[in-house]
Design an enzyme around this catalytic site. Sequence first.
Site, short mmCIF file in Angstrom:
data_model
loop_
_atom_site.label_atom_id
_atom_site.label_comp_id
_atom_site.label_asym_id
_atom_site.label_seq_id
_atom_site.Cartn_x
_atom_site.Cartn_y
_atom_site.Cartn_z
CB ALA A 131 29.02 42.91 29.61
NE ARG A 143 31.82 48.61 28.01
CZ ARG A 143 32.24 49.86 28.00
NH1 ARG A 143 33.40 50.15 27.48
NH2 ARG A 143 31.52 50.83 28.50
CD GLN A 208 29.90 47.53 35.12
OE1 GLN A 208 29.93 46.32 35.15
NE2 GLN A 208 30.98 48.26 35.00
CB VAL A 210 22.83 50.80 28.22
CG1 VAL A 210 23.95 51.49 28.97
CG2 VAL A 210 23.36 50.06 27.00
CG HIS A 226 27.61 52.54 32.21
ND1 HIS A 226 28.37 51.45 31.89
CD2 HIS A 226 28.28 53.17 33.20
CE1 HIS A 226 29.45 51.42 32.66
NE2 HIS A 226 29.41 52.46 33.47
CB SER A 294 35.59 41.85 33.23
OG SER A 294 35.25 43.05 32.56
#
Length: 349
Positions: A131, A143, A208, A210, A226, A294
């Site tokens: 992210a 998120r 990760q 999208v 993902h 993270s």
Amino acid sequence: MRNAEEWTTLLSIGTEGGTIELKGAERYDGWWDFRLRTDESSEGVTYHTAQGAKEDGLKLLDGIAWMSLYPLYVSPEAAGAVEKKVLHHKYRNESSFMAWLEACYPEAERKAALLANWLLTAERTVLFTGAGMSTESNLPDFRSKEGWWRRVDPRTVATPEAMNQDYPLFKDFYAARMASLEAAVPHAGYYVISSWESRGMVQAVATQNVDGLHRKAGSQRVYELHGRLQAVRCSRCDEEAGEADFRKGRPCQICGGKLRPGVVLFGEILPEKDWDEALLAVQKADLVVTIGTSLEVYPANQLPLMSKGRSVYINADYSGTASDFDLVLEGRAGEVLQEVDRLLKSVQL
Ligand SMILES: [Zn+2]
């Protein structure tokens, strides 16, 4: 013959028994005379001479494993040529290599220079992004606690249950995300990554994210762990469909089923093909660079640990998880990538 004072010390190297010293003198025509002095051999001091362009002096050192020795002095005149050798050097002797890195680069640049060396000398490099890469393109991190869309918790909307029970809400949520992505421009870090791939320094990117930004910036081999938002398909027959049809709320043209974005919903399994290929790429890699994640999301966070090679962590937030890595560069992904790229370009011209 030249007078002693005409010679400039370009490079001085410490050996077990003495020193190796490269001197140079610029001629009136812009070319250089070089003189290499060693006091290593049993006959005492020996000299070798050469002429050439400013960078050619180091050729006198060919045949000497000088990067396994320790630098005593690197002159500004020799720095460019020495940096080029250092960043391309596949080192075995770590302590002498680090001494060369220190002699060439100020402390603030040293970690980036070490990563540049690893990128240049690795056989297979895989990047793993999260992210932190996207948020720098001004995309909201969906998120995050604040949430961004009608203050709805994505964990309740981005689920198969929401798709089946409240399709209009589900559709509006993803249509809003797709709309925000349309205007998103990949930041410079994405273009650094795609250029490393086209220059043969990166074999694959596993992400990760999208948002499809790696593809938008030109990366070719991208494993989307993902899924990808815009890869719309039918939730019933799995047939591919258009993003526009989904955003307009149209059903599948084949079977009439509900269309859905190509992302993994909470509770669904990861796309098997991308996951398997990413895993294989990481296992074969001798360098894995983890960027802007993270490492909280299982099982994608296990991926960087599957390599036996060197591991690097780049993130604005340094956390305890980073202790698993051989090298940590603290900073925003885009800025760190650009700094490493600047060092790479400085030795590849
Ligand atoms: Zn269908």
